[in-house]
Write a protein that holds these residues in place. Structure first.
Motif, mmCIF file in Angstrom:
data_model
loop_
_atom_site.group_PDB
_atom_site.id
_atom_site.type_symbol
_atom_site.label_atom_id
_atom_site.label_comp_id
_atom_site.label_asym_id
_atom_site.label_seq_id
_atom_site.Cartn_x
_atom_site.Cartn_y
_atom_site.Cartn_z
ATOM 1 N N GLU A 1 8.532 81.783 50.224
ATOM 2 C CA GLU A 1 7.297 81.011 50.192
ATOM 3 C C GLU A 1 7.593 79.541 50.372
ATOM 4 O O GLU A 1 8.477 79.003 49.749
ATOM 5 N N ARG A 2 6.867 78.865 51.208
ATOM 6 C CA ARG A 2 7.103 77.454 51.480
ATOM 7 C C ARG A 2 5.864 76.656 51.080
ATOM 8 O O ARG A 2 4.740 77.123 51.200
ATOM 9 N N VAL A 3 6.064 75.462 50.589
ATOM 10 C CA VAL A 3 4.939 74.619 50.210
ATOM 11 C C VAL A 3 4.277 74.065 51.444
ATOM 12 O O VAL A 3 4.862 74.030 52.517
ATOM 13 N N ARG A 4 3.057 73.614 51.267
ATOM 14 C CA ARG A 4 2.307 73.110 52.410
ATOM 15 C C ARG A 4 2.620 71.632 52.606
ATOM 16 O O ARG A 4 1.879 70.752 52.195
ATOM 17 N N LEU A 5 3.717 71.370 53.259
ATOM 18 C CA LEU A 5 4.091 70.011 53.639
ATOM 19 C C LEU A 5 3.966 69.905 55.141
ATOM 20 O O LEU A 5 3.780 70.911 55.830
ATOM 21 N N GLN A 6 4.102 68.732 55.631
ATOM 22 C CA GLN A 6 4.026 68.529 57.068
ATOM 23 C C GLN A 6 5.364 68.907 57.675
ATOM 24 O O GLN A 6 6.301 68.127 57.679
ATOM 25 N N ILE A 7 5.478 70.155 58.150
ATOM 26 C CA ILE A 7 6.725 70.664 58.683
ATOM 27 C C ILE A 7 6.524 71.003 60.148
ATOM 28 O O ILE A 7 5.556 71.645 60.517
ATOM 29 N N GLY A 8 7.428 70.596 60.998
ATOM 30 C CA GLY A 8 7.309 70.931 62.401
ATOM 31 C C GLY A 8 8.534 70.491 63.157
ATOM 32 O O GLY A 8 9.317 69.696 62.668
ATOM 33 N N SER A 9 8.689 71.027 64.325
ATOM 34 C CA SER A 9 9.826 70.645 65.182
ATOM 35 C C SER A 9 9.505 69.353 65.891
ATOM 36 O O SER A 9 8.396 69.149 66.362
ATOM 37 N N VAL A 10 10.491 68.448 65.970
ATOM 38 C CA VAL A 10 10.331 67.204 66.703
ATOM 39 C C VAL A 10 10.544 67.501 68.162
ATOM 40 O O VAL A 10 11.551 68.067 68.551
ATOM 41 N N LYS A 11 9.653 67.114 68.949
ATOM 42 C CA LYS A 11 9.747 67.367 70.396
ATOM 43 C C LYS A 11 10.419 66.204 71.097
ATOM 44 O O LYS A 11 10.249 65.085 70.702
ATOM 45 N N ARG B 1 16.860 72.128 69.150
ATOM 46 C CA ARG B 1 15.447 71.855 68.904
ATOM 47 C C ARG B 1 14.847 72.806 67.870
ATOM 48 O O ARG B 1 13.639 72.802 67.642
ATOM 49 N N HIS B 2 15.683 73.643 67.275
ATOM 50 C CA HIS B 2 15.209 74.558 66.237
ATOM 51 C C HIS B 2 15.065 73.859 64.890
ATOM 52 O O HIS B 2 14.438 74.408 63.974
ATOM 53 N N ILE B 3 15.621 72.665 64.765
ATOM 54 C CA ILE B 3 15.619 71.969 63.472
ATOM 55 C C ILE B 3 14.199 71.617 63.056
ATOM 56 O O ILE B 3 13.447 71.012 63.818
ATOM 57 N N ARG B 4 13.856 72.014 61.847
ATOM 58 C CA ARG B 4 12.535 71.680 61.308
ATOM 59 C C ARG B 4 12.611 70.363 60.543
ATOM 60 O O ARG B 4 13.615 70.074 59.899
ATOM 61 N N VAL B 5 11.540 69.611 60.648
ATOM 62 C CA VAL B 5 11.494 68.296 60.002
ATOM 63 C C VAL B 5 10.349 68.250 59.009
ATOM 64 O O VAL B 5 9.225 68.640 59.318
ATOM 65 N N VAL B 6 10.642 67.789 57.822
ATOM 66 C CA VAL B 6 9.634 67.544 56.801
ATOM 67 C C VAL B 6 9.515 66.035 56.648
ATOM 68 O O VAL B 6 10.513 65.356 56.387
ATOM 69 N N GLU B 7 8.333 65.530 56.849
ATOM 70 C CA GLU B 7 8.122 64.082 56.733
ATOM 71 C C GLU B 7 6.823 63.849 55.987
ATOM 72 O O GLU B 7 5.743 63.951 56.551
ATOM 73 N N ALA B 8 6.922 63.604 54.702
ATOM 74 C CA ALA B 8 5.745 63.368 53.891
ATOM 75 C C ALA B 8 5.158 61.996 54.207
ATOM 76 O O ALA B 8 5.887 61.032 54.429
ATOM 77 N N LYS B 9 3.847 61.916 54.252
ATOM 78 C CA LYS B 9 3.171 60.654 54.522
ATOM 79 C C LYS B 9 2.369 60.224 53.295
ATOM 80 O O LYS B 9 2.223 60.961 52.330
#
Length: 218
Positions: free
Chosen positions: A208-218, A155-163
């Motif tokens: 430095e990371r860009v401001r994208l929608q990044i978060g862990s999927v629960k 569950r540590h995997i980060r997900v980037v999903e641009a909308k």
């Protein structure tokens, strides 16, 4: 090149890079495909010729990210190196509607074989970019959630999903891919090399990371 007298072929450089990549893109297929004679096959990553797919390939080729897998309307989860024939299949639609039948679409990636294949393609990746139309991204999320709930992936995997529209999604992918340094081009790996390939092929991500929608999927 394999050692003299050996029947073991050296690993494919692209597969070797993919195996050690810490950032991977999972992409939707496209309707446009390369022209092929009947019965011919080609690697899945070379089959799709839609502009969105070609754009994605250009961006990740110049980064430390790799194409982790493809979600196909016909085959479900595809390894980019998997040999496939051309096809003309779309996600299932609701009766008398242009809307995707979500229940029927999920059946494309249902079952233990699809799940195991997805988990194997994710491998040790730390960050995933889900790239494509909303329904394809939903299938990717479903696969990840199932794999995590069964302990196949952490569950540590980060997900980037641009909308947003396709322009927004392409722009976000370009920004995300640009975070890393250019990926090393592995030209040759001795047949006797250990597996997995040397960790030196992994390029650290920038702080430095860009401001994208990044978060862990629960």
């Amino acid at each position: 090149r394999a050692a003299a007298g050996s029947d073991i072929a050296p690993p494919d450089p692209a597969i070797a890079r993919r195996a050690v990549a810490r950032r991977k893109v999972f992409s939707a297929c496209t309707g446009d495909k390369c022209p092929m004679v009947e019965g011919a096959t080609v690697a899945a990553e070379d089959l799709y010729t839609g502009e969105t797919f070609k754009f994605m390939r250009r961006r990740i080729d110049a980064s430390d990210a790799e194409l982790g897998g493809i979600i196909s309307a016909k085959h479900g989860v595809l390894d980019p190196a998997e040999l496939v024939e051309t096809y003309d299949v779309q996600l299932p639609r609701l009766p008398n509607s242009k809307k995707v039948d979500r229940t029927a679409a999920k059946e494309i990636v249902a079952g233990p074989e699809q799940l195991r294949k997805f988990a194997d393609l994710v491998g040790d990746a730390e960050e995933l970019f889900f790239y494509g139309p909303v329904m394809y991204r939903a299938l990717m999320r479903d696969l990840l959630q199932r794999a995590q709930s069964r302990g196949l992936l952490g569950r540590h995997i980060r997900v980037v999903e641009a909308k947003g529209g396709i322009g927004d999604i392409k722009g976000s992918l370009g920004t995300w891919a640009g975070e890393g340094s250019a990926a090393p081009r592995i030209l040759e790996i001795p047949a006797a090399a250990v597996t997995p390939p040397p960790s030196a092929a992994v390029v650290p991500r920038t702080a430095e990371r860009v401001r994208l929608q990044i978060g862990s999927v629960k």
